[in-house]
Design a protein around this motif. Structure first.
Motif, PDB file in Angstrom:
ATOM      1  N   ALA A 255       0.852  -1.232   0.007  1.00  0.00           N
ATOM      2  CA  ALA A 255      -0.161  -0.213  -0.062  1.00  0.00           C
ATOM      3  C   ALA A 255       0.852   1.149   0.014  1.00  0.00           C
ATOM      4  CB  ALA A 255      -1.021  -0.039   1.187  1.00  0.00           C
ATOM      5  N   ALA A 256       0.462   2.199  -0.887  1.00  0.00           N
ATOM      6  CA  ALA A 256       1.258   3.582  -0.664  1.00  0.00           C
ATOM      7  C   ALA A 256       0.960   4.077   0.387  1.00  0.00           C
ATOM      8  CB  ALA A 256       0.645   4.395  -1.983  1.00  0.00           C
ATOM      9  N   ARG A 257       1.588   5.278   0.728  1.00  0.00           N
ATOM     10  CA  ARG A 257       1.307   6.198   1.889  1.00  0.00           C
ATOM     11  C   ARG A 257       1.683   7.540   1.344  1.00  0.00           C
ATOM     12  NH1 ARG A 257       0.774   4.137   6.895  1.00  0.00           N
ATOM     13  NH2 ARG A 257       2.006   5.821   8.160  1.00  0.00           N
ATOM     14  N   ILE A 258       0.996   8.584   2.092  1.00  0.00           N
ATOM     15  CA  ILE A 258       1.076   9.881   1.595  1.00  0.00           C
ATOM     16  C   ILE A 258       2.065  10.755   2.777  1.00  0.00           C
ATOM     17  CG2 ILE A 258       0.217  12.081   0.995  1.00  0.00           C
ATOM     18  CD1 ILE A 258      -0.487   9.781  -1.007  1.00  0.00           C
ATOM     19  N   ARG A 259       3.060  11.183   2.455  1.00  0.00           N
ATOM     20  CA  ARG A 259       3.760  12.050   3.701  1.00  0.00           C
ATOM     21  C   ARG A 259       3.430  13.395   3.361  1.00  0.00           C
ATOM     22  NH1 ARG A 259       9.941  11.245   3.443  1.00  0.00           N
ATOM     23  NH2 ARG A 259       9.208   9.218   3.957  1.00  0.00           N
ATOM     24  N   ILE A 260       2.927  14.049   4.378  1.00  0.00           N
ATOM     25  CA  ILE A 260       2.209  15.200   4.427  1.00  0.00           C
ATOM     26  C   ILE A 260       3.320  16.355   5.417  1.00  0.00           C
ATOM     27  CG2 ILE A 260       0.214  16.815   5.293  1.00  0.00           C
ATOM     28  CD1 ILE A 260      -1.434  14.102   4.737  1.00  0.00           C
ATOM     29  N   ASP A 285      18.998  17.364   5.779  1.00  0.00           N
ATOM     30  CA  ASP A 285      19.044  16.312   4.610  1.00  0.00           C
ATOM     31  C   ASP A 285      18.397  16.705   3.417  1.00  0.00           C
ATOM     32  OD1 ASP A 285      16.553  16.206   5.633  1.00  0.00           O
ATOM     33  OD2 ASP A 285      16.472  13.955   6.072  1.00  0.00           O
ATOM     34  N   GLY A 286      18.111  18.012   3.256  1.00  0.00           N
ATOM     35  CA  GLY A 286      17.476  18.341   1.863  1.00  0.00           C
ATOM     36  C   GLY A 286      16.127  18.469   1.888  1.00  0.00           C
ATOM     37  N   ARG A 287      15.517  17.813   2.981  1.00  0.00           N
ATOM     38  CA  ARG A 287      13.924  17.679   3.288  1.00  0.00           C
ATOM     39  C   ARG A 287      13.535  19.002   3.809  1.00  0.00           C
ATOM     40  NH1 ARG A 287      12.173  12.387   5.706  1.00  0.00           N
ATOM     41  NH2 ARG A 287      13.664  13.006   7.579  1.00  0.00           N
ATOM     42  N   PRO A 288      12.107  19.516   3.594  1.00  0.00           N
ATOM     43  CA  PRO A 288      11.798  20.595   4.053  1.00  0.00           C
ATOM     44  C   PRO A 288      12.160  20.780   5.772  1.00  0.00           C
ATOM     45  CG  PRO A 288      10.191  19.982   2.855  1.00  0.00           C
ATOM     46  CD  PRO A 288      11.059  18.693   2.983  1.00  0.00           C
ATOM     47  N   ARG A 289      12.152  22.058   6.298  1.00  0.00           N
ATOM     48  CA  ARG A 289      12.379  21.988   7.830  1.00  0.00           C
ATOM     49  C   ARG A 289      10.985  22.364   8.261  1.00  0.00           C
ATOM     50  NH1 ARG A 289      13.412  26.079  11.586  1.00  0.00           N
ATOM     51  NH2 ARG A 289      15.229  25.473  13.208  1.00  0.00           N
ATOM     52  N   SER A 290      10.501  21.253   8.852  1.00  0.00           N
ATOM     53  CA  SER A 290       8.936  21.086   9.004  1.00  0.00           C
ATOM     54  C   SER A 290       8.561  19.924   9.864  1.00  0.00           C
ATOM     55  CB  SER A 290       8.237  21.254   7.823  1.00  0.00           C
ATOM     56  OG  SER A 290       6.821  20.993   7.842  1.00  0.00           O
ATOM     57  N   TRP A 291       7.345  20.122  10.557  1.00  0.00           N
ATOM     58  CA  TRP A 291       6.770  18.666  10.991  1.00  0.00           C
ATOM     59  C   TRP A 291       6.255  17.985  10.037  1.00  0.00           C
ATOM     60  CZ3 TRP A 291       7.377  17.323  15.715  1.00  0.00           C
ATOM     61  CH2 TRP A 291       7.636  18.257  17.065  1.00  0.00           C
ATOM     62  N   TRP A 292       6.176  16.570   9.970  1.00  0.00           N
ATOM     63  CA  TRP A 292       5.724  15.896   8.758  1.00  0.00           C
ATOM     64  C   TRP A 292       5.035  14.485   9.308  1.00  0.00           C
ATOM     65  CZ3 TRP A 292       7.620  10.903   7.977  1.00  0.00           C
ATOM     66  CH2 TRP A 292       8.857  10.592   8.235  1.00  0.00           C
ATOM     67  N   VAL A 293       4.221  14.070   8.518  1.00  0.00           N
ATOM     68  CA  VAL A 293       3.556  12.628   9.085  1.00  0.00           C
ATOM     69  C   VAL A 293       3.122  11.815   7.796  1.00  0.00           C
ATOM     70  CG1 VAL A 293       1.141  13.311   8.961  1.00  0.00           C
ATOM     71  CG2 VAL A 293       1.808  11.697  10.371  1.00  0.00           C
ATOM     72  N   GLU A 294       3.243  10.581   7.946  1.00  0.00           N
ATOM     73  CA  GLU A 294       2.937   9.563   6.794  1.00  0.00           C
ATOM     74  C   GLU A 294       1.627   8.952   7.252  1.00  0.00           C
ATOM     75  OE1 GLU A 294       5.681   6.692   5.240  1.00  0.00           O
ATOM     76  OE2 GLU A 294       7.147   8.062   4.889  1.00  0.00           O
ATOM     77  N   VAL A 295       0.758   9.083   6.396  1.00  0.00           N
ATOM     78  CA  VAL A 295      -0.578   8.341   6.539  1.00  0.00           C
ATOM     79  C   VAL A 295      -0.912   7.361   5.389  1.00  0.00           C
ATOM     80  CG1 VAL A 295      -1.484  10.068   7.977  1.00  0.00           C
ATOM     81  CG2 VAL A 295      -1.800  10.028   5.499  1.00  0.00           C
ATOM     82  N   ASP A 296      -1.755   6.389   5.457  1.00  0.00           N
ATOM     83  CA  ASP A 296      -2.142   5.445   4.467  1.00  0.00           C
ATOM     84  C   ASP A 296      -3.006   6.410   3.482  1.00  0.00           C
ATOM     85  OD1 ASP A 296      -1.175   3.263   5.774  1.00  0.00           O
ATOM     86  OD2 ASP A 296      -3.371   2.931   6.600  1.00  0.00           O
ATOM     87  N   GLU A 297      -2.870   5.951   2.212  1.00  0.00           N
ATOM     88  CA  GLU A 297      -3.417   6.922   1.035  1.00  0.00           C
ATOM     89  C   GLU A 297      -4.688   7.333   1.192  1.00  0.00           C
ATOM     90  OE1 GLU A 297      -2.560   7.251  -3.576  1.00  0.00           O
ATOM     91  OE2 GLU A 297      -2.639   5.362  -2.710  1.00  0.00           O
ATOM     92  N   PRO A 298      -5.679   6.288   1.602  1.00  0.00           N
ATOM     93  CA  PRO A 298      -6.976   6.843   1.655  1.00  0.00           C
ATOM     94  C   PRO A 298      -7.449   7.903   2.957  1.00  0.00           C
ATOM     95  CG  PRO A 298      -6.840   4.290   1.526  1.00  0.00           C
ATOM     96  CD  PRO A 298      -5.483   4.803   1.870  1.00  0.00           C
ATOM     97  N   LEU A 299      -6.316   7.927   3.974  1.00  0.00           N
ATOM     98  CA  LEU A 299      -6.796   8.806   5.084  1.00  0.00           C
ATOM     99  C   LEU A 299      -5.937  10.087   4.832  1.00  0.00           C
ATOM    100  CD1 LEU A 299      -5.793   6.477   7.805  1.00  0.00           C
ATOM    101  CD2 LEU A 299      -8.170   6.885   6.953  1.00  0.00           C
ATOM    102  N   ALA A 300      -5.390  10.603   3.506  1.00  0.00           N
ATOM    103  CA  ALA A 300      -4.711  11.809   3.383  1.00  0.00           C
ATOM    104  C   ALA A 300      -5.647  12.829   3.349  1.00  0.00           C
ATOM    105  CB  ALA A 300      -4.203  11.542   2.071  1.00  0.00           C
TER     106      ALA A 300
END
Length: 331
Positions: A255-260, A285-300
């Protein structure tokens, strides 16, 4: 009752003198003169204790033998379990000193059909092995002297794999990708993060806990031994759930996940984000300076609605990335 060492009539030393019992390295010699109990084997004694509520017996985990390479049949998949022993935690500075892999064939539901290969290799490091690593793994500089992992053999071993599993893929994948190019394009799954062990009655997700609570013990912190141990835990039937942990892992991995990314979120609301499972990226590491989370694609969409209603208090369209097993756990 006879001592445990004297119960088993199949344990006698044929070279021992009459009236004596053999000793084991690091253990006191058996008491002499104790009568043996005919017909009692280690397994029958273990079964007797297992049947008593006051005892729980751990059996040595016996790796399954590999049948050798074979052609996949329709509906079958080839998966490789990988484990590394390294000189430290930073894949940019530290090195792999041992690589272990076990390849197996399974069906779509996670039923293991055959173990088809095993790989084990040691590699001498540029610097001496730190004492804490030797204490943990037993690997010494003398064991590694002149050793090199055959990278062509590694590439060939994983070439046809549909999936790579590691017990903490966020650690092992960066080390493996630095070691051999063939790991980079493969889908990866993590048996720590992608299996809900607590729901299945386990008290922790460390491999030693999982092995012990499954009724076994093994030689931990050696790469190939850990691969075999993880496979046995993954394929064992669950006591409170249909199927196996491997079946659950395969489903989640597919299953794919969405990183927000919650970029620009108010500082005073950071605790709400942390409670919801958001993690902080400092941007190094080149990613945004920010809070982030990964959720299952249907929950995005529901997660974005949470950010709009509880964090930003307005309509937003936060940065979102679709993450598949091919991108997951990269450095």
């Amino acid at each position: 009752m006879a001592l445990q060492g004297d119960l088993f009539d199949d344990q006698a030393d044929p070279d021992a003198s009459p009236g004596t019992a053999p000793s084991r390295p690091g253990r006191p010699a058996r008491r002499t003169g104790t009568a043996r109990t005919p017909g009692v084997t280690p397994e029958s004694a273990a079964a007797l204790l297992d049947a008593h509520d006051d005892y729980r017996v751990l059996r040595r985990l016996q790796p399954r033998a590999a049948v050798g390479p074979r052609q996949l049949q329709p509906g079958e998949r080839l998966t490789v379990i990988v484990d590394t022993e390294t000189t430290g935690l930073d894949h940019k500075r530290h090195e792999v000193i041992e690589l272990g892999m076990v390849a197996f064939v399974h069906d779509a539901e996670g039923r293991v059909l055959d173990i088809v290969g095993e790989f084990s290799g040691l590699q001498e490091s540029s610097d001496p092995v730190p004492p804490e690593i030797t204490r943990l793994t037993g690997i010494t500089d003398a064991m590694l002297a002149g050793q090199r992992i055959d990278l062509e053999a590694v590439e060939a071993f994983i070439a046809e794999a549909d999936l790579i599993i590691a017990h903490n893929a966020g650690f092992d994948r960066p080390f493996c990708e630095r070691l051999a190019r063939g790991f980079e394009p493969k889908p990866w799954a993590c048996s720590v993060k992608e299996v809900p062990w607590a729901e299945f009655g386990f008290e922790g997700s460390k491999l030693g806990y999982l092995v012990g609570q499954s009724g076994w013990f093994h030689t931990g912190h050696r790469a190939t031994d850990d691969c075999h141990a993880l496979l046995e835990v993954l394929m064992a039937p669950l006591t409170n759930h249909a199927g196996s942990a491997l079946g659950q892992l395969l489903t989640r991995s597919d299953a794919a996940r969405i990183r927000i990314w919650a970029e620009g979120a108010p500082f005073e609301l950071k605790d709400q984000l942390k409670v919801r499972g958001y993690r902080w990226s400092n941007g190094s590491d080149g990613r945004p300076r920010s809070w982030w989370v990964e959720v299952d694609e249907p929950l995005a969409e529901a997660e974005i609605a949470f950010l709009e209603g509880e964090i930003y208090m307005r309509r937003v369209r936060p940065r979102a990335q679709r993450i598949t097993a091919c991108e997951r756990y990269k450095a």
